[in-house]
Design an enzyme around this catalytic site. Structure first.
Site, PDB file in Angstrom:
ATOM      1  CE  LYS A 139      -3.561   2.493   2.570  1.00 54.84           C
ATOM      2  NZ  LYS A 139      -4.608   2.433   3.616  1.00 54.84           N
ATOM      3  CG  HIS A 277     -12.840 -27.124 -34.904  1.00 54.09           C
ATOM      4  ND1 HIS A 277     -12.046 -26.030 -34.660  1.00 54.09           N
ATOM      5  CD2 HIS A 277     -12.741 -27.369 -36.237  1.00 54.09           C
ATOM      6  CE1 HIS A 277     -11.494 -25.620 -35.791  1.00 54.09           C
ATOM      7  NE2 HIS A 277     -11.888 -26.422 -36.761  1.00 54.09           N
TER       8      HIS A 277
END
Length: 516
Positions: A139, A277
């Site tokens: 932070k 596919h």
């Protein structure tokens, strides 16, 4: 206290390269604060360190559960250097600013992956102070260098040696990495604890995995893509692959490879699955890799072009040479003979993956939708002779039953609506992904006829119930002798009547196997 003194707080479970890093920090005029085992490790290696307890004037308590949770630590990490009030409060309370935080966490992941890890042992390896310090430093990255990965030690020392500082863009990068580190750590804990809750899901669901590689692109070239690998047991899953040769794997390669591998490894006989596919287009079980491939390929020689080919047994040179006669994107097997690997080197673009057969399973499956994530347990229900229900007047032979179970095993991996025709442990026609089941039935039968197979004597599997008898009438016209389907339609009796009229065996699995 002098504001020119720099302090580094170092507290790590993984001490890889720590001595070199600590020595480099000292050369940069850092004083090192440390705790517990890290403090002892540094002192044992002649690295001067200040014990955190001497800074806080409070000993470690509760078996080490409380060490750094103190204003003199977190105040030193979180204070803004340019904020006058912050600096006044540091001075008022005798707090030294901390300029670098080097922390990695208790080895929770390693602990829970150990055989016979107890629940209590897992809980004791949940780090509390470490994540708090990491998040505080991240932070306040504008003022504090946060380090969670020993692979960053060298670069940080180089920047300090060159510039006597770490640039802000690097600090932001380290902060991002730190938050990712604690987020992943928390996800491990959440996932572990979820195992002890009766429900499969918590209110907040987290994916327990790490970035494995960024892929060239996604399903299409304008999409970005990456592969994340589960952190738990992946033995036998597609993500445990070792790439032997070939081009870089793509998003579509991995999707199709997963289908091929999951399908082929469910068979106990030597088997081959060819996927195109995301759908199996040829599947066969017989006596050898070579024969399995020949039969699977003959099922649909057109769709097999450019397919993904998977075996559940070792692949030999003869099989590889046969495979190389066609265009193949990817080849998967538990093992390859040395001669097979030598032969396939002549086709350097073919991707070759080696995956050991194992017993790991996915705990969850995911599908992203707009604004949310769908999560489910996997469809891994197996079907045996004991599970099925024969409802027709005509009863099947053992050979027919075997083909029915084979067909059902394939149908599980075919996109819905799925119809699979099988004869002698070989697919002869597959209809996939149609909006109506009768269209899938027509496609499967047309495929069989196109590639020279007689439908007469074949069996059929449907991944979900037949809504009308028209599917049975069409299959009967081709000579299909048996059908397996879940049942559960309001027209079940009409469908069964059709089977009895045509002397077709009807077997119910009792559950559907949609694959969307």
């Amino acid at each position: 206290m002098s504001q020119t003194i720099k302090y580094a707080l170092v507290s790590v479970s993984d001490k890889t390269n720590l001595i070199t890093f600590a020595q480099g920090l000292i050369k940069q005029q850092f004083k090192i604060l440390s705790t517990g085992g890290t403090y002892k490790y540094l002192n044992d290696n002649n690295i001067a360190a200040i014990e955190v307890a001497s800074v806080t004037n409070f000993p470690e308590i509760l078996d080490g559960r409380v060490k750094t949770l103190h204003p003199k630590i977190h105040g030193g990490i979180l204070a803004k250097r340019t904020d006058k009030m912050h600096q006044q409060q540091l001075q008022q309370h005798g707090i030294n600013a901390i300029d670098l935080v080097c922390v990695n966490l208790y080895p929770f992941e390693n602990t829970i992956n150990q055989e016979n890890c107890s629940f209590n042992n897992a809980i004791e390896n949940i780090d509390i102070g470490g994540p708090a310090m990491i998040r505080a430093a991240a932070k306040n990255h504008e003022n504090v260098i946060v380090v969670t990965d020993y692979n960053d030690y060298e670069n940080i020392l180089q920047e300090l040696n060159t510039n006597n500082a770490v640039a802000i863009n690097k600090r932001i990068e380290l902060a991002q990495k730190a938050f990712a580190h604690t987020a992943y750590y928390d996800s491990l804990i959440s996932s572990y604890l979820s195992k002890f809750i009766p429900s499969k899901f918590n209110q907040e669901f987290t994916f327990n995995g790490k970035l494995s590689q960024v892929l060239r692109y996604g399903e299409n070239s304008h999409q970005q893509s990456a592969f994340y690998k589960d952190s738990g047991n992946i033995n036998g899953l597609i993500s445990s692959f070792v790439q032997i040769q070939g081009k870089e794997l793509s998003y579509n390669n991995l999707v199709d490879a997963d289908t091929a591998w999951e399908c082929v490894k469910q068979f106990t006989q030597p088997s081959c699955v060819i996927v195109k596919h995301a759908n199996p287009c040829g599947v066969a079980s017989c006596t050898s890799a070579y024969n399995c491939y020949k039969k699977a390929y003959s099922s649909d020689t057109i769709s097999s072009f450019g397919g993904i080919i998977a075996f559940n047994i070792e692949v030999d040179e003869k099989t590889v040479l046969e495979v190389c006669k066609q265009f193949c994107e990817l080849l998967i097997a538990p093992n390859f003979t040395e001669a097979a690997l030598a032969a396939i080197k002549n086709k350097p673009n073919i991707r070759v993956l080696k995956i050991a057969l194992g017993d790991a399973t996915n705990q969850f499956e995911y599908k992203r939708i707009g604004g949310g994530l769908l999560v489910q347990t996997p469809e891994n229900k197996t079907l045996s002779v004991e599970d099925i229900k024969i409802v027709s007047h005509h009863k099947p032979s053992n050979e027919i039953l075997n083909d029915l179970l084979f067909a059902w095993s394939v149908a599980r991996f075919v996109k819905s609506n799925a119809i699979v025709l099988v004869k002698n442990n070989q697919t002869i026609g597959i209809g996939a992904g149609q909006m109506s089941r009768i269209d899938s039935t027509k496609i499967a039968m047309n495929k069989a006829q196109e590639f020279g197979f007689a439908v007469e004597g074949a069996v059929a599997a449907s991944d979900a119930f037949f809504p009308f008898r028209d599917n049975v009438d069409l299959l009967a016209k081709g000579g299909v002798t048996a059908i397996i389907q879940p049942g559960g339609s309001v027209k079940d009796q009409d469908v069964l009547n059709a089977c009895n009229e045509h002397n077709i065996v009807m077997v119910l699995s009792g559950y559907r196997a949609f694959r969307h």
